[in-house]
Enzyme design. Structure first.
Site, PDB file in Angstrom:
ATOM      1  N   PRO A  41       0.823  -1.219   0.000  1.00 58.45           N
ATOM      2  CA  PRO A  41       0.000   0.000   0.000  1.00 58.45           C
ATOM      3  C   PRO A  41       0.855   1.266   0.000  1.00 58.45           C
ATOM      4  O   PRO A  41       0.435   2.318  -0.474  1.00 58.45           O
ATOM      5  CB  PRO A  41      -0.801  -0.082   1.304  1.00 58.45           C
ATOM      6  CG  PRO A  41      -0.535  -1.428   1.892  1.00 58.45           C
ATOM      7  CD  PRO A  41       0.644  -2.030   1.211  1.00 58.45           C
ATOM      8  N   PRO A 170      45.787  12.562  -4.127  1.00 58.05           N
ATOM      9  CA  PRO A 170      46.682  13.640  -3.702  1.00 58.05           C
ATOM     10  C   PRO A 170      47.901  13.203  -2.888  1.00 58.05           C
ATOM     11  O   PRO A 170      48.778  14.007  -2.645  1.00 58.05           O
ATOM     12  CB  PRO A 170      45.769  14.528  -2.856  1.00 58.05           C
ATOM     13  CG  PRO A 170      44.714  13.609  -2.339  1.00 58.05           C
ATOM     14  CD  PRO A 170      44.501  12.590  -3.428  1.00 58.05           C
ATOM     15  N   ASP A 193      54.983   9.165 -11.460  1.00 57.20           N
ATOM     16  CA  ASP A 193      55.359  10.568 -11.343  1.00 57.20           C
ATOM     17  C   ASP A 193      55.950  10.867  -9.976  1.00 57.20           C
ATOM     18  O   ASP A 193      55.740  10.121  -9.040  1.00 57.20           O
ATOM     19  CB  ASP A 193      54.077  11.398 -11.453  1.00 57.20           C
ATOM     20  CG  ASP A 193      54.011  12.094 -12.772  1.00 57.20           C
ATOM     21  OD1 ASP A 193      54.718  11.656 -13.677  1.00 57.20           O
ATOM     22  OD2 ASP A 193      53.244  13.068 -12.869  1.00 57.20           O
ATOM     23  N   LYS A 215      63.017  10.647 -12.665  1.00 55.70           N
ATOM     24  CA  LYS A 215      64.469  10.448 -12.843  1.00 55.70           C
ATOM     25  C   LYS A 215      64.876  10.519 -14.310  1.00 55.70           C
ATOM     26  O   LYS A 215      66.042  10.434 -14.647  1.00 55.70           O
ATOM     27  CB  LYS A 215      64.871   9.066 -12.290  1.00 55.70           C
ATOM     28  CG  LYS A 215      64.677   8.928 -10.796  1.00 55.70           C
ATOM     29  CD  LYS A 215      66.010   9.116 -10.068  1.00 55.70           C
ATOM     30  CE  LYS A 215      65.837   9.392  -8.593  1.00 55.70           C
ATOM     31  NZ  LYS A 215      65.207   8.297  -7.890  1.00 55.70           N
ATOM     32  N   GLY A 246      50.035  11.853  -9.919  1.00 56.46           N
ATOM     33  CA  GLY A 246      49.436  12.416  -8.706  1.00 56.46           C
ATOM     34  C   GLY A 246      48.079  13.024  -9.045  1.00 56.46           C
ATOM     35  O   GLY A 246      47.861  13.501 -10.162  1.00 56.46           O
ATOM     36  N   MET A 330      50.179  24.679  -8.777  1.00 57.20           N
ATOM     37  CA  MET A 330      51.509  25.103  -9.247  1.00 57.20           C
ATOM     38  C   MET A 330      51.677  26.618  -9.108  1.00 57.20           C
ATOM     39  O   MET A 330      52.307  27.261  -9.965  1.00 57.20           O
ATOM     40  CB  MET A 330      51.714  24.695 -10.728  1.00 57.20           C
ATOM     41  CG  MET A 330      51.668  23.207 -10.949  1.00 57.20           C
ATOM     42  SD  MET A 330      51.837  22.788 -12.685  1.00 57.20           S
ATOM     43  CE  MET A 330      50.164  23.001 -13.261  1.00 57.20           C
TER      44      MET A 330
HETATM   45  C1  LIG Z   1      51.448  19.292 -12.176  1.00 56.47           C
HETATM   46  S1  LIG Z   1      50.149  19.644 -11.055  1.00 56.47           S
HETATM   47  C2  LIG Z   1      49.337  18.104 -11.027  1.00 56.47           C
HETATM   48  C3  LIG Z   1      47.990  18.141 -10.398  1.00 56.47           C
HETATM   49  C4  LIG Z   1      47.376  16.772 -10.262  1.00 56.47           C
HETATM   50  N1  LIG Z   1      47.165  16.172 -11.550  1.00 56.47           N
HETATM   51  C5  LIG Z   1      46.070  16.784  -9.485  1.00 56.47           C
HETATM   52  O1  LIG Z   1      44.993  16.528 -10.033  1.00 56.47           O
HETATM   53  O2  LIG Z   1      46.146  17.011  -8.267  1.00 56.47           O
HETATM   54  C6  LIG Z   1      51.019  19.688  -9.538  1.00 56.47           C
HETATM   55  C7  LIG Z   1      50.379  20.613  -8.547  1.00 56.47           C
HETATM   56  O3  LIG Z   1      49.307  19.962  -7.907  1.00 56.47           O
HETATM   57  C8  LIG Z   1      49.185  20.439  -6.590  1.00 56.47           C
HETATM   58  N2  LIG Z   1      49.312  19.302  -5.664  1.00 56.47           N
HETATM   59  C9  LIG Z   1      49.445  18.024  -5.993  1.00 56.47           C
HETATM   60  N3  LIG Z   1      49.460  17.247  -4.900  1.00 56.47           N
HETATM   61  C10 LIG Z   1      49.308  18.061  -3.848  1.00 56.47           C
HETATM   62  C11 LIG Z   1      49.216  17.881  -2.448  1.00 56.47           C
HETATM   63  N4  LIG Z   1      49.288  16.679  -1.904  1.00 56.47           N
HETATM   64  N5  LIG Z   1      49.044  18.959  -1.663  1.00 56.47           N
HETATM   65  C12 LIG Z   1      48.944  20.183  -2.204  1.00 56.47           C
HETATM   66  N6  LIG Z   1      49.043  20.421  -3.516  1.00 56.47           N
HETATM   67  C13 LIG Z   1      49.203  19.378  -4.334  1.00 56.47           C
HETATM   68  C14 LIG Z   1      50.255  21.477  -6.393  1.00 56.47           C
HETATM   69  O4  LIG Z   1      49.707  22.724  -6.716  1.00 56.47           O
HETATM   70  C15 LIG Z   1      51.266  21.053  -7.415  1.00 56.47           C
HETATM   71  O5  LIG Z   1      52.082  22.128  -7.798  1.00 56.47           O
END
Ligand SMILES: C[S@@+](CC[C@H](N)C(=O)[O-])C[C@H]1O[C@@H](n2cnc3c(N)ncnc32)[C@H](O)[C@@H]1O
Length: 394
Positions: A41, A170, A193, A215, A246, A330
């Site tokens: 129901p 991250p 990376d 490297k 990352g 960055m």
């Molecule tokens: C080349 S970019 C790559 C970003 C990555 N593909 C992402 O989605 O997080 C690298 C930048 O990501 C940020 N980043 C990556 N890992 C981080 C973390 N654990 N804490 C703070 N910033 C981070 C920083 O700004 C760093 O300079």
């Protein structure tokens, strides 16, 4: 008890009652293709929605004996034990298996704790103890997720297994996705990376070849060409290659270039997204990038070249005129210039800002500041800059 897999495609399953049990069981029945007749129901919103989408038929009334006609299986899932007993007695007479919500001993069928990982299905019974069954199911799912039970999709089997572009999250190894972890466990080669979590690499099988992309010598573009060449060469030799980045590989991660290179070389490629630091970094500092009634947009920008640099592709003036959150990756080196550009474009100098460093790692650190002072706070890389009202202390 005799365990069995039921093939329910287009076969009638009667579900009586539309509460908790039906809510949990009906989606899986529908996934199996069952022709579900729901009799109750009242029904929960999710079940009503399934009825209005014509995924099941809902009879908005109490159970009657004729509901059993044509059914292969019955779920007696009402909150009234007397009704469940009546359904199960009639089902017994009609030789239809009946699952009971309230009395498993009186039921003629039991449902296991079920888990699904890609094409694998796990069903666990634990002597009538649903918690143990669920724990067993979860353990099996973990094994599948870490690759100990290999789904065939990743097996070599003579064909080229290809490349997986995997976002590692991250930094905290728990923040990779289940699919990402499974891919790593099955990889023949991992190209990692600088920002890929070290603990994930420790967990690789001994026979996995680990290539540390950080490297590889040469400048930025040569380095990327070299990585792509290595990735394609290993994949063409029949290896399953994981390119591990990352965060998310498609957020300032050059994932698009790697995808194109695989496609051009005819290498099968799978994208496994990751948790980006652009959202997870702020979140781990209790900063939501959007907030209802306050901010309806956020923009993720790269700060690797300063505003005003001829190679910059960001329209900082336009960004300054938006009221939403600005997330800069960055941006450590140019943070002062970025703040100045936003203020020059019209953002209030007093706009709150935050910097989240090494997010999700044991070294995570945060600084709260204002746009005017962003250039002066002490910051280490990697860091996410977050600018906007959402960064006010909660
Ligand atoms: C080349 S970019 C790559 C970003 C990555 N593909 C992402 O989605 O997080 C690298 C930048 O990501 C940020 N980043 C990556 N890992 C981080 C973390 N654990 N804490 C703070 N910033 C981070 C920083 O700004 C760093 O300079």
């Amino acid at each position: 008890m005799y365990p069995l897999g039921l093939r329910l495609d287009r076969r009638r399953v009667l579900v009586v009652g539309a509460g908790n049990l039906a809510h949990r069981r009906v989606p899986r029945l529908l996934d199996a293709g069952a022709d579900v007749l729901l009799v109750s129901p009242h029904a929960r919103d999710s079940l009503r929605a399934m009825a209005s989408e014509h995924r099941l038929r809902w009879e908005e009334r109490r159970f009657q004996a004729s509901d059993l006609d044509g059914a292969w299986l019955v779920l007696a899932a009402t909150d009234d034990p007397a009704v469940n007993a009546e359904i199960s007695a009639l089902a017994e007479e009609a030789r239809v298996f009946c699952v009971r919500a309230d009395d498993r001993e009186a039921a003629t069928a039991w449902t296991p704790a079920v888990g699904q990982h890609e094409e694998l299905t796990f069903a666990a019974f634990a002597g009538g103890d649903p918690r143990r069954a669920a724990a067993l199911r979860d353990r099996l799912l973990e094994l599948a997720a870490t690759g100990e039970v290999s789904p065939p999709r990743f097996r070599g089997s003579g064909t080229i297994p290809g490349v997986a572009l995997v976002g590692a999250g991250p930094g905290d190894p728990d923040l990779i996705t289940v699919a990402g972890r499974a891919a790593l466990a099955q990889a023949d080669v991992v190209i990692a990376d600088r920002l890929a979590p070290a603990r994930l690499l420790e967990e690789l099988r001994d026979e996995t070849e680990l290539i540390d992309a950080a490297k590889i010598p040469y400048g930025r573009q040569r380095e990327q060409d070299e990585i792509i060449a290595l990735m394609l060469e290993r994949a063409k030799n029949g290896k399953f290659v994981v390119r591990l980045k990352g965060g998310d590989g498609f957020v300032f991660g050059r994932g698009g270039e790697e995808l194109d290179a695989c496609a051009a070389a005819g290498i099968p490629v799978r994208v496994i997204p990751g948790v980006t630091s652009a959202i997870a970094g702020p979140a781990l500092a209790s900063i939501p990038v959007t907030e209802r009634g306050l901010v309806h947009e956020f923009t993720i920008v790269s700060g690797h070249v300063a505003p005003g640099d001829p190679t910059s592709l960001t329209n900082w003036d336009a960004l300054a005129r938006l009221r939403g959150t600005v997330v800069v990756l960055m941006g450590v080196r140019h943070r002062g210039a970025i703040a100045a550009a936003l203020i020059a474009g019209g953002r209030d100098a007093g706009t709150p800002a935050a910097v989240v460093m090494d997010a999700s790692t044991p070294r995570q650190r945060e600084v709260r500041t204002t746009l005017a002072e962003l250039g002066d706070v002490e910051v280490t890389s990697p860091a996410v800059l977050v600018i906007g009202e959402v960064t006010r202390q909660r």
